[in-house]
Design an enzyme around this catalytic site. Structure first.
Site, PDB file in Angstrom:
ATOM      1  N   TYR A  23       0.779  -1.363   0.035  1.00 12.09           N
ATOM      2  CA  TYR A  23       0.008  -0.177   0.028  1.00 12.09           C
ATOM      3  C   TYR A  23       0.588   1.254  -0.010  1.00 12.09           C
ATOM      4  O   TYR A  23       0.121   2.357  -0.121  1.00 12.09           O
ATOM      5  CB  TYR A  23      -0.898   0.080   1.225  1.00 12.09           C
ATOM      6  CG  TYR A  23      -2.117  -1.118   1.078  1.00 12.09           C
ATOM      7  CD1 TYR A  23      -2.971  -1.290   0.316  1.00 12.09           C
ATOM      8  CD2 TYR A  23      -1.760  -2.266   1.985  1.00 12.09           C
ATOM      9  CE1 TYR A  23      -4.066  -2.266   0.376  1.00 12.09           C
ATOM     10  CE2 TYR A  23      -2.704  -3.417   2.255  1.00 12.09           C
ATOM     11  CZ  TYR A  23      -3.441  -3.359   1.045  1.00 12.09           C
ATOM     12  OH  TYR A  23      -4.456  -4.314   1.067  1.00 12.09           O
ATOM     13  N   HIS A 101      -8.705   1.260  -5.802  1.00 14.47           N
ATOM     14  CA  HIS A 101      -7.869   0.506  -4.958  1.00 14.47           C
ATOM     15  C   HIS A 101      -6.318   0.798  -5.193  1.00 14.47           C
ATOM     16  O   HIS A 101      -6.079   0.878  -6.291  1.00 14.47           O
ATOM     17  CB  HIS A 101      -8.137  -1.109  -5.376  1.00 14.47           C
ATOM     18  CG  HIS A 101      -9.589  -1.321  -5.101  1.00 14.47           C
ATOM     19  ND1 HIS A 101     -10.009  -1.777  -3.849  1.00 14.47           N
ATOM     20  CD2 HIS A 101     -10.604  -1.538  -5.814  1.00 14.47           C
ATOM     21  CE1 HIS A 101     -11.396  -2.020  -3.946  1.00 14.47           C
ATOM     22  NE2 HIS A 101     -11.899  -1.920  -5.276  1.00 14.47           N
ATOM     23  N   SER A 103      -3.827  -1.341  -4.449  1.00 17.62           N
ATOM     24  CA  SER A 103      -3.084  -2.427  -4.864  1.00 17.62           C
ATOM     25  C   SER A 103      -3.942  -2.762  -6.131  1.00 17.62           C
ATOM     26  O   SER A 103      -5.037  -2.538  -6.203  1.00 17.62           O
ATOM     27  CB  SER A 103      -2.717  -3.566  -3.898  1.00 17.62           C
ATOM     28  OG  SER A 103      -4.151  -4.065  -3.547  1.00 17.62           O
TER      29      SER A 103
END
Length: 147
Positions: A23, A101, A103
């Site tokens: 992240y 998102h 990732s």
């Protein structure tokens, strides 16, 4: 009046410390500061919300509808793969949104590849790190200004 609402779901308050190899090292505060700077340059109002509780996120989206928020950018975190209630909230409010998102969920565990939101969103941004927030923000502004 708020033009764009940024919602971050469970565990995103841990950005910068939670699995930085996945992240990144930027905190949620860093992301919010960057987006606030973009909003100021574009003369757009913005509001931030993060919660680890599904019902608080749902309440926030319902309130956004009453407050005539024009667009939502949401990183629902793990609720992406589990929350039919969140999907139903977006369907009932009809607020346009982009799902993001940090990732690439398609390169991770099998259960992360199913989203209950992607097919009803304006778009989805995955795997571009925290830069995905800026890309989504730019698209949200284009969407607002073209409607």
């Amino acid at each position: 009046m708020i033009d764009i609402l940024i919602i971050n779901g469970p565990n995103l308050n841990l950005l910068g410390t939670r699995e930085p190899e996945i992240y990144g090292k930027e905190s949620l505060g860093d992301v919010e500061n960057s987006l606030q700077n973009l909003a100021d340059k574009e003369n757009v109002s913005i509001k931030f919300m993060q919660s680890n509780a599904e019902h608080e996120i749902i309440d926030c989206i319902q309130a956004a509808n009453k407050d005539s928020i024009k667009f939502i950018i949401i990183n629902p975190g793990p609720l992406t793969h589990t929350s039919i209630a969140l999907r139903d909230t977006f369907l009932s409010t009809q607020i346009p949104f982009i799902e993001i998102h940090i990732s690439n969920i398609h390169k991770r565990e099998e259960f992360r590849k199913k989203s209950f939101l992607s097919d009803i969103s304006v778009g989805v941004i995955v795997g571009l790190g925290v830069n995905g927030y800026s890309y989504a923000f730019i698209q949200a502004i284009k969407h607002i200004r073209s409607n």
